[in-house]
Design an enzyme around this catalytic site. Structure first.
Site, PDB file in Angstrom:
ATOM      1  N   ASN A 153      30.676   7.795 -44.921  1.00  0.00           N
ATOM      2  CA  ASN A 153      31.621   8.492 -45.796  1.00  0.00           C
ATOM      3  C   ASN A 153      32.795   8.975 -44.942  1.00  0.00           C
ATOM      4  O   ASN A 153      32.735  10.032 -44.311  1.00  0.00           O
ATOM      5  CB  ASN A 153      30.929   9.665 -46.492  1.00  0.00           C
ATOM      6  CG  ASN A 153      29.904   9.196 -47.511  1.00  0.00           C
ATOM      7  OD1 ASN A 153      30.242   8.747 -48.597  1.00  0.00           O
ATOM      8  ND2 ASN A 153      28.626   9.293 -47.129  1.00  0.00           N
ATOM      9  N   GLU A 154      33.828   8.168 -44.913  1.00  0.00           N
ATOM     10  CA  GLU A 154      34.990   8.439 -44.073  1.00  0.00           C
ATOM     11  C   GLU A 154      35.837   9.568 -44.666  1.00  0.00           C
ATOM     12  O   GLU A 154      35.645   9.963 -45.822  1.00  0.00           O
ATOM     13  CB  GLU A 154      35.831   7.168 -43.947  1.00  0.00           C
ATOM     14  CG  GLU A 154      35.103   5.992 -43.318  1.00  0.00           C
ATOM     15  CD  GLU A 154      34.908   6.138 -41.813  1.00  0.00           C
ATOM     16  OE1 GLU A 154      35.117   7.246 -41.274  1.00  0.00           O
ATOM     17  OE2 GLU A 154      34.544   5.137 -41.170  1.00  0.00           O
TER      18      GLU A 154
END
Length: 638
Positions: free
Chosen positions: A158-159
């Site tokens: 999850n950037e």
């Protein structure tokens, strides 16, 4: 001023002395949960992470299964993520990773293992992600989710920008994440651009969450996660919304937290009779105010949380003088000890002189990169300097370098006709293999040998430039490294035996070793562990020469010692810095662009000079003499 030790922290955080103790503690916690679920007659659902951080945790879980009767038959697992596309048998596959480190060594039924599928057609990815979510819900949700944290603050993949309610999905990887993964893929160009990951919302639905982080390289992002505001630019801060989360760190990863870096600001009860604690506080104050130590005032101590130190120690002037003298005494132009001199306040002993000195270098260039100026000075000052290259460094050579050297051998043989079997056949085999080599494929034994010889030749050249005779250059080729892959084997008995054998052969009065644990590939950490274990075993046998041996730890390739930790500072003149650079340049295969640069894309000589100059500038800022550069060392008191 904050008056509670943990008030600066927005997440429950535990700091262990090292990652070993931390991993064992978390493994025992997971084992207790598995047994509790079994007693309750229900499955234990674990969310699992990959990467270098949880490997020691998985090793301990395997140990508990094999030696403590821990069964995984009632465990169901869901992995966080997988690269896309990615075949399950690829070297970089998280399917392969999980089987190598955990699943192949425990009794978990295959049907209870769930990992995102990197092989499904893109048109089917969304449906797969929805089924993944449904499978988690079908078993009652995740009991405990294990997380690591990336340099961008990502959890799973999850950037930055990931939403609080995001679910399992296909995402595009951040450039920094791909750069950090480049070593595993033998170059950033081979790193997949996408991945399938659990979403933040999925992760937050776990009943318990444990996030692990080790090493200095994670310290800055850990501080943002634990003490910073919740923001989508650091997805790990979303954990602040969870009721049952625990952040587990080693000391290095927790180094930037307020309770560690400036504990006096959070009301910690400190021992102000401890010289190291006082030195840390005074240097921190001077750096914060950008003032020399000797100019700090009583008022400034009081205004910056150090009134208790002032009350116990008297005037600021007296504290300043004491710390200034301590720092001044770390500086020496004689790293091997100055002969016929009073060594009462010097970091090294005057006798014996000259000394036998053994410098351990994890890779064939760490010696000159991290302490090249000191190495040159030790040789110039007449010591018997030995260098031990612990690994071959063969995986860090580009394929075209191997072809170039094979071509040289072939053309040399053609010109001089040394035997009846022309070396051109070697060239043909090497070029044919490398032409058909897939990204990440392990080199053939022949190619590995050529690459190892390239690194060996460069190391010999650098040592000759420094004035070290060939017979004092040692190549250990520790077996743990020789996998042909970025991922290495655990340290073994043969690694330790070879280290002990060399120590007994040289019988040094001084040892230098790499204490640079931020190395992203883990090689430095394993090499240091081999040295420590070897010395502990020698100490247990009352080895006579060891009683007169001092061990100094250097850094510099990835990160430098904090100024308050430094026990020996070796200043370098402009000319010595130039000589150091020339020694580094002898490692031509690592010049221009290292194969595994880590997070810092600069050449190693540029990083080293910047670190050395920064250390000198810090000494100057604190009121000490101004030098061109400084190499720093910390003594290991075994």
């Amino acid at each position: 001023m904050i008056t509670d030790v943990h008030r600066a922290e927005r997440l429950p955080t535990v700091i262990y002395p090292d990652s070993e103790q931390a991993a064992i503690a978390v493994a025992r916690q997971i084992a207790d949960l598995i047994r509790q679920c079994e007693t309750e007659g229900r499955p234990c659902v674990l969310g699992l992470a990959t990467g270098s951080t949880p490997t020691r945790l998985y090793e301990e879980l395997v140990y508990l299964h094999q030696h403590d009767g821990l069964s995984f038959r009632n465990v169901v697992t869901f992995n966080l993520d997988e690269y896309y596309p990615m075949a399950p048998d690829s070297l970089q596959s998280y399917v392969r990773f999980m089987h190598e480190y955990l699943f192949d060594h425990i009794d978990i039924p295959t049907a209870q293992i769930h990992i995102p599928d990197g092989t499904i057609p893109q048109a089917e990815v969304n449906a797969f992600c929805q089924r993944y979510e449904e499978q988690i819900r079908a078993v009652g949700g995740i009991d405990l989710q294990v997380l690591g944290i990336g340099r961008t603050g990502h959890i799973g993949f999850n950037e930055p920008g990931s939403g609080l309610g995001s679910r399992t999905r296909l995402i595009t990887l951040d450039h920094i994440t791909r750069t950090d993964a480049a070593s595993d893929f033998y170059g950033e160009e081979n790193v997949p651009r996408r991945a399938i990951t659990m979403g933040v919302g999925t992760i937050l639905e776990a009943r318990q969450i444990v996030l692990l982080a080790w090493g200095e390289g994670k310290a800055a992002v850990v501080k943002r996660m634990v003490e910073g505001d919740m923001t989508d630019s650091v997805p790990a801060t979303y954990l602040q919304q969870h009721a049952h989360v625990q952040v587990v760190l080693d000391q290095a990863a927790g180094a930037e937290l307020t309770r560690t870096k400036t504990p006096w600001l959070v009301g910690a009860q400190l021992d102000w009779t401890n010289d190291a604690q006082v030195r840390k506080a005074v240097i921190s104050l001077a750096r914060a105010l950008q003032k020399p130590i000797l100019k700090l005032t009583d008022q400034e101590y009081n205004e910056h949380g150090l009134s208790e130190l002032l009350a116990q120690s008297g005037l600021a002037y007296n504290i300043n003088i004491k710390v200034f003298n301590q720092l001044q005494r770390t500086i020496t132009g004689w790293p091997g000890g100055k002969p016929h001199a009073d060594d009462t306040n010097r970091p090294e002993r005057a006798t014996p002189f000259p000394k036998r000195i053994l410098i351990f270098s994890p890779h064939p260039d760490d010696d000159v990169i991290s302490m090249g100026g000191t190495l040159l000075r030790l040789v110039d000052q007449g010591h018997e300097v030995h260098v031990a290259y612990q690994t071959s460094g063969n995986i860090a050579v580009f394929d075209d370098e191997a072809i170039r050297f094979a071509e040289f051998v072939a053309e040399y043989d053609e010109a001089f006709r040394l035997d009846d079997q022309p070396a051109s056949t070697l060239y043909q085999r090497v070029t044919e293999f490398l032409k058909n080599k897939a990204p990440g494929q392990v080199d053939s034994d022949e190619v590995q040998q050529i690459k190892g010889l390239i690194r060996r030749g460069e190391a010999k050249s650098a040592c000759r430039y420094a004035g070290i005779p060939d017979e004092q250059v040692h190549f250990l080729n520790l077996p743990f490294y020789e996998t042909g892959r970025v991922r290495k084997k655990p340290i073994g008995e043969e690694d330790i035996r070879l280290t002990i054998e060399l120590l007994n052969q040289v019988q040094p009065q001084q040892v230098y070793a790499a204490g640079d644990l931020s190395d992203p590939h883990g090689t430095h950490r394993v090499c240091l562990a081999a040295i420590f274990e070897a010395i502990h075993r020698l100490k247990a046998t009352d080895t006579a020469w060891l009683q007169h041996c001092w061990v100094w730890l250097y850094r510099g390739a990835w990160q430098e010692w904090d100024i308050d930790q430094i026990e020996m500072a070796v200043p370098l003149s402009p000319q010595e810095l130039t000589r150091k650079r020339r020694a580094i340049f002898k490692h031509q295969s690592q010049k221009d662009r290292p194969l595994f640069p880590g997070a810092d894309q600069r050449e190693f000589w540029q990083r080293a000079e910047e670190r050395n100059r920064t250390t000198a500038q810090l000494y100057d800022l604190l009121g000490l003499p101004e030098y061109e550069a400084i190499e720093a060392f910390v003594r290991w008191h075994f």
